[in-house]
Scaffold this motif. Structure first.
Motif, PDB file in Angstrom:
ATOM      1  N   ARG A  63       0.837  -1.212   0.000  1.00  0.00           N
ATOM      2  CA  ARG A  63       0.000   0.000   0.000  1.00  0.00           C
ATOM      3  C   ARG A  63       0.867   1.255   0.000  1.00  0.00           C
ATOM      4  O   ARG A  63       0.619   2.199  -0.736  1.00  0.00           O
ATOM      5  CB  ARG A  63      -0.926  -0.006   1.207  1.00  0.00           C
ATOM      6  N   GLN A  64       1.930   1.275   0.833  1.00  0.00           N
ATOM      7  CA  GLN A  64       2.804   2.446   0.874  1.00  0.00           C
ATOM      8  C   GLN A  64       3.583   2.588  -0.432  1.00  0.00           C
ATOM      9  O   GLN A  64       3.741   3.698  -0.944  1.00  0.00           O
ATOM     10  CB  GLN A  64       3.772   2.394   2.051  1.00  0.00           C
ATOM     11  N   VAL A  65       4.061   1.484  -0.983  1.00  0.00           N
ATOM     12  CA  VAL A  65       4.801   1.533  -2.252  1.00  0.00           C
ATOM     13  C   VAL A  65       3.913   2.118  -3.345  1.00  0.00           C
ATOM     14  O   VAL A  65       4.327   3.014  -4.090  1.00  0.00           O
ATOM     15  CB  VAL A  65       5.319   0.126  -2.644  1.00  0.00           C
ATOM     16  N   ALA A  66       2.681   1.642  -3.446  1.00  0.00           N
ATOM     17  CA  ALA A  66       1.754   2.144  -4.464  1.00  0.00           C
ATOM     18  C   ALA A  66       1.450   3.622  -4.245  1.00  0.00           C
ATOM     19  O   ALA A  66       1.440   4.411  -5.193  1.00  0.00           O
ATOM     20  CB  ALA A  66       0.470   1.321  -4.454  1.00  0.00           C
ATOM     21  N   SER A  67       1.213   3.998  -3.008  1.00  0.00           N
ATOM     22  CA  SER A  67       0.899   5.389  -2.685  1.00  0.00           C
ATOM     23  C   SER A  67       2.066   6.320  -3.025  1.00  0.00           C
ATOM     24  O   SER A  67       1.867   7.393  -3.606  1.00  0.00           O
ATOM     25  CB  SER A  67       0.552   5.512  -1.202  1.00  0.00           C
TER      26      SER A  67
END
Length: 133
Positions: A63-67
């Protein structure tokens, strides 16, 4: 594994030429703002024609990587550097953001350790890698 532990020389980006390259500075600032971990910038001038800089960073989760990737692309476009291409967003284990002169690789920790791009691109060059904590 941090770049220093992987045998890759790491120096502070505060003394790097990021101030003279607005896109590179924007990328580093965006990743810092989004709390990316183990950010490493590898200068590619004279090594490759694909870009001037390769930036590698880690996110704590998919989720953090995508964000981080989506926000980075938005910031780059808003700053007038064009619309970056993003690859790998659906799985978000390894996301590539191609902003032209700066190519950004965003990883989950275990995926970054497996591919170890810092070692591949920083080999044999003591001043090849510039990192920030």
């Amino acid at each position: 594994m941090s770049p220093a532990r992987a045998g890759v020389p790491v120096t502070d980006t505060s003394s790097s030429p990021a101030e003279t390259d607005p896109l590179h500075a924007l990328v580093l600032g965006s990743l810092d703002e989004d709390q990316a971990q183990d950010v490493v910038s590898i200068p590619l001038q004279g090594k490759s024609s694909i870009a001037d800089h390769m930036v590698i960073a880690t996110g704590r989760s998919t989720r953090q990587v995508a964000s981080m990737a989506v926000k980075l692309a938005e910031r780059v476009k808003k700053a007038g550097h064009g619309a970056p291409r993003i690859e790998g967003l659906p799985a978000a284990d390894w996301v590539l953001v191609d902003a032209g002169d700066v190519v950004v690789h965003l990883f989950r920790p275990e995926v970054r350790g497996f591919y170890n791009l810092e070692r591949m691109w920083g080999f044999g060059d003591e001043a090849a890698v510039a990192g920030q904590a």
